[in-house]
Design an enzyme around this catalytic site. Structure first.
Site, PDB file in Angstrom:
ATOM      1  N   GLU A 139      -1.317   5.890  13.016  1.00  0.00           N
ATOM      2  CA  GLU A 139      -0.876   7.015  12.186  1.00  0.00           C
ATOM      3  C   GLU A 139      -0.935   8.318  12.971  1.00  0.00           C
ATOM      4  O   GLU A 139      -0.025   9.160  12.873  1.00  0.00           O
ATOM      5  CB  GLU A 139      -1.729   7.132  10.930  1.00  0.00           C
ATOM      6  N   LYS A 175      -9.083   8.378   1.158  1.00  0.00           N
ATOM      7  CA  LYS A 175      -9.712   7.053   1.122  1.00  0.00           C
ATOM      8  C   LYS A 175     -11.179   7.114   1.549  1.00  0.00           C
ATOM      9  O   LYS A 175     -11.928   6.173   1.276  1.00  0.00           O
ATOM     10  CB  LYS A 175      -8.934   6.086   2.017  1.00  0.00           C
ATOM     11  N   HIS A 206      -9.621   2.531  -0.521  1.00  0.00           N
ATOM     12  CA  HIS A 206      -8.182   2.263  -0.438  1.00  0.00           C
ATOM     13  C   HIS A 206      -7.743   1.620  -1.745  1.00  0.00           C
ATOM     14  O   HIS A 206      -8.109   0.481  -2.044  1.00  0.00           O
ATOM     15  CB  HIS A 206      -7.914   1.330   0.739  1.00  0.00           C
ATOM     16  N   PHE A 235       1.235  -3.321   4.563  1.00  0.00           N
ATOM     17  CA  PHE A 235       1.524  -4.645   5.110  1.00  0.00           C
ATOM     18  C   PHE A 235       3.040  -4.819   5.213  1.00  0.00           C
ATOM     19  O   PHE A 235       3.816  -4.284   4.428  1.00  0.00           O
ATOM     20  CB  PHE A 235       0.994  -5.721   4.155  1.00  0.00           C
ATOM     21  N   HIS A 246      -2.805   8.593   5.671  1.00  0.00           N
ATOM     22  CA  HIS A 246      -3.037   7.230   5.189  1.00  0.00           C
ATOM     23  C   HIS A 246      -4.491   6.861   5.431  1.00  0.00           C
ATOM     24  O   HIS A 246      -5.146   6.297   4.559  1.00  0.00           O
ATOM     25  CB  HIS A 246      -2.094   6.274   5.909  1.00  0.00           C
ATOM     26  N   CYS A 279       0.809  -1.223   0.000  1.00  0.00           N
ATOM     27  CA  CYS A 279       0.000   0.000   0.000  1.00  0.00           C
ATOM     28  C   CYS A 279       0.838   1.267   0.000  1.00  0.00           C
ATOM     29  O   CYS A 279       0.288   2.363  -0.097  1.00  0.00           O
ATOM     30  CB  CYS A 279      -0.944   0.004   1.196  1.00  0.00           C
TER      31      CYS A 279
END
Length: 820
Positions: free
Chosen positions: A328, A350, A355, A414, A317, A184
């Site tokens: 975050e 997002k 996303h 990830f 994010h 991502c």
């Protein structure tokens, strides 16, 4: 001064600086001069920005996929027709949606650039993706599971590099062509790397961004992790229930700022800096205190030469999951200071498009650039009430005027891979500080190959011409036999695939060889740049086949995290305690070389002191069948007549790279030096090699130019040749022209070594393997190491072994008996 937009220039690896920046000791600016996008908001970057600014939620019921068995029916699906003009080789009646999305966005961005302004040889592509050609892999696996014969054109559409090369070929761009897969964080990483290429003189323009498509496989995976929200995602809000997946692509065209001004190009924003880091905490969850993410933000600010108080807007994010949003928030407060962070508006794109995984960073960078240009902070849609763990200003639901000269865009992934971009308004004319560049040395090497453990084992098999004798799915192969103890206990390995296991062991051995204790204090600042050609195909098969047969209920949450290409790098960071910059590159068979080159650039520019470049690829029966289907892998038995194809192999190679001052300060033994490297692409729409070898020749010449005087007296070339006749002939023609060039002043003909014709083609590991052998057997003269993807991307490394005396005898054996 000649105009470098059409004339190649030597990369800025020494004290050279552009004249207009010399008096300020500042690096060149990098300008965003064109954008393109396709998202759930519609086709075009304008539609993306209009929807984001208005807070218009485009997360709706998915129409193109069955959502049965999932906890949501919603997604950020592209609802408009996806019809690129560019063509690519594909099965009749089948389209790879991730490529189509990338082409549509790229076509918009490229249309804004005056035709013929940039020499195609100096125009690069850097594309980020999480799932790459997953739909093509799914099509292959579905056909195989049904007993049908999969179309032989499908494998060439599966990998991240396939996407990058399809985009490059559509526009005939023959500069560096690179694919990034930090899950991502890929889109942001791609733009950051693209800016580096410009500042280092490796390109005059770069088309950069990201692309990912929705699929039933990915939806099933996130559903198995219980991450999907039944309602449109509401990032940072107390009522948030998870993330909404989306699809799309965002692409930008970058050039140096002075060139944009010289040619009258409109500049939307400038890329002032970027930062990378590893959490080393968990395969999916972020560090709860945001330590790794804060490191990426700090690194981005440091690279840009900006203070926290100069940031006026943050595009977060903001996934909407219970763990990510507080992590975050903590990272922002930790990196910027609580008081400063509290005063900066933060919003999540997002919330309106979902996303977009590997495309998220690119699309969100476009939104961030527009926010700076119009001085408007777009809102976080769906925000209803404050979560005590998320106490910042999230611009709820309605856009707000801002006064911002610089903005931050965050993307976390990830495997704990973090990336942060810093953009600035062009009116500021801000230039980041020029780095104090330094020589990069190799202090540790490990090789895991079918020959055994260590470079000596591979070397001895090469000298004796001992080929691996295995077979898999009717294909000649060489596989690695490995006991992971004591590096990984059996219980630890239960949730890992072989890609991760080999990578951890190889990296640990390289660190030990360099005198750095894995997991020790010294390892904490070390980063990892990981390269893989075929990636996590073992995990992808294990996860996808049950989902195809039984639906989302069969999705295994323990396997799904291993299906992303950067999972092995995450495992390396997690198990060995590495917290420095991390990235995963997937440039086909040139992946290992790309990892070494990227790591060397980060080190030379002072972005890190120590990095490990690790390259790993593993074999499965499906991988062997795919190589056979495209006509690359040999099915002849060992000792049989040559059939113009290669023996397929697997392996893992790791090299510890350091700034020379760092190595000297800790008394490390220097094994060799990375002198420079060069990149070029054939950019063929047929995705075949240029028969004359012009791409590989340009890569070799670029490597020599990059290395400068240090490459004088180059004595040998380690060939990419592996037995695939068409590719080998092209390389042979290129080398012959180089040999005949009087300008090189070679005292004797280059010695040519082709170890992969004996040891096998270890896919993305090949360039790293040949580099390890060049350092092991070198005689102290500079050497070139060639790598080439099956799609015509070429990377040449220039290296030099440190101690000629200890290797001269072995080198003579090879030169006199086994060279060609």
């Amino acid at each position: 001064m000649s105009d470098p937009i059409t004339t190649p220039v030597r990369p800025d690896h020494g004290n050279h600086q552009h004249e207009d920046d010399l008096h300020e000791n500042r690096a060149a600016g990098v300008a965003i001069v064109a954008t393109g996008a396709i998202t759930a908001q519609g086709a075009g970057a304008a539609a993306l920005w209009d929807g984001a600014r208005a807070g218009r939620v485009a997360i709706q019921q998915v129409q193109g996929l069955s959502m049965d068995g999932l906890s949501t029916k919603l997604g950020g699906e592209v609802g408009v027709p996806v019809r690129p003009r560019g063509a690519y080789r594909r099965p009749d009646g089948f389209r790879e949606r991730a490529i189509d999305l990338a082409l549509v966005a790229a076509e918009e961005a490229m249309a804004a650039l005056p035709a013929g302004l940039v020499d195609p040889d100096r125009f690069a592509v850097v594309l980020g993706t999480c799932n790459a050609g997953l739909l093509s892999a799914r099509e292959w696996l579905a056909a195989d599971a049904s007993g049908a014969l999969p179309d032989r054109r499908l494998p060439a559409l599966v990998t991240p590099q396939a996407l990058a090369e399809a985009v490059a070929a559509a526009f005939r761009l023959r500069g560096p062509v690179l694919a990034v897969n930090t899950a991502c964080a890929s889109g942001a990483n791609a733009i950051g790397w693209a800016a580096d290429l410009l500042r280092q003189g490796r390109a005059d323009a770069v088309l950069a961004g990201g692309s990912d498509a929705l699929s039933d496989v990915v939806l099933a995976g996130f559903n198995s992790l219980q991450s999907l929200s039944p309602e449109p995602a509401a990032p940072y809000s107390a009522e948030r229930q998870g993330l909404s997946l989306g699809e799309g692509s965002g692409m930008v065209v970058l050039v140096r700022s002075d060139l944009a001004e010289r040619h009258g190009l409109t500049v939307l924003a400038e890329v002032a800096g970027y930062g990378l880091s590893a959490d080393g905490y968990h395969v999916t969850a972020p560090h709860p205190e945001g330590l790794g993410a804060a490191g990426a933000i700090r690194a981005a600010l440091g690279h840009a030469g900006l203070g926290a108080s100069e940031i006026g807007y943050i595009n977060g994010h903001g996934t909407g999951t219970p763990k990510n949003d507080p992590a975050e928030t903590s990272a922002i407060r930790l990196a910027l200071g609580e008081r400063t962070a509290a005063a900066i508006p933060v919003s999540s794109t997002k919330s309106v498009i979902g996303h977009l995984l590997g495309a998220a960073g690119a699309v969100e960078a476009i939104v961030t650039a527009n926010a700076l240009a119009e001085q408007i902070a777009p809102p976080t849609a769906g925000y209803r009430s404050q979560d005590a763990a998320c106490p910042l200003d999230y611009v709820p639901n309605t856009a707000r005027p801002i006064t911002a000269g610089a903005a931050l865009s965050n993307n976390f992934a990830f495997g704990g891979a973090n990336a942060a971009l810093v953009l600035t308004r062009p009116q500021l004319r801000h230039r980041p500080p020029a780095p104090r560049r330094e020589e990069v040395v190799v202090t540790g090497v490990s090789v895991l190959s079918p020959s055994g453990d260590g470079p000596s084992a591979a070397w001895q098999d090469f000298v004796a011409r001992r080929e691996p004798g295995g077979e898999l799915a009717g294909v000649r192969v060489g596989q690695v036999e490995l006991d992971p103890e004591p590096y990984l206990a059996r219980r630890t390995r239960r949730r890992m695939d072989r890609l991760g296991v080999l990578s951890v062991v190889a990296t640990a051995k390289a660190l030990e060889a360099a005198g750095i204790e894995p997991g020790g204090e010294a390892a904490r600042t070390v980063g990892v740049v990981f390269g893989t050609g075929t990636g996590p195909m073992e995990a992808m098969e294990r996860f996808t086949v049950p989902v195809l047969g039984e639906g989302p209920a069969a999705a295994d949450p323990a396997v799904f995290p291993n299906t992303v290409y950067n999972q092995a790098a995450g495992q390396v960071a997690l198990h060995l305690g590495l917290r420095g910059p991390t990235s995963t590159v997937s440039v086909g068979h040139a992946s290992g070389a790309a990892a070494i080159g990227y790591a060397a650039d980060l080190l030379a520019a002072g972005r890190a002191d120590v990095l490990v470049a690790t390259a790993t690829d593993t074999l499965t029966a499906q991988v062997a069948r795919a190589y056979a289907a495209v006509g690359a892998a040999s099915s002849r038995g060992a000792g049989g007549a040559a059939d113009g194809r290669f023996l397929l192999a697997e392996g893992s190679v790791a090299l510890v790279l350091e700034r020379r001052s760092t190595a000297e300060a800790r008394g490390a033994r220097v094994l060799g030096t990375v002198l420079g490297y060069g990149m070029a692409s054939d950019a063929s729409r047929a995705r075949l090699w240029d028969a004359r070898g012009r791409g590989v020749e340009r890569a070799m010449r670029a490597a020599l130019l990059d290395a400068g005087p240090a490459a004088q007296g180059v004595g040998e070339i380690w060939l990419a040749a592996a037995g695939l006749a068409a590719a080998d002939r092209a390389e042979t023609a290129a080398v012959a022209r180089l040999r005949a060039d009087p300008a090189l002043n070679a005292s004797a003909p280059f010695r040519l070594h082709a170890p992969k014709t004996v040891l096998g083609e270890p896919m993305g590991v090949g360039g790293a393997l040949c580099t390890a052998l060049a350092l092991h057997a070198g005689d102290g003269t500079p050497a070139l190491v060639n790598s080439a993807s099956l799609g015509g991307t070429h990377i040449t490394l220039a290296v030099r072994a440190a101690d000629a005396a200890t290797t001269a005898r072995e080198s003579r054996i090879l030169t006199e008996g086994e060279s060609r």
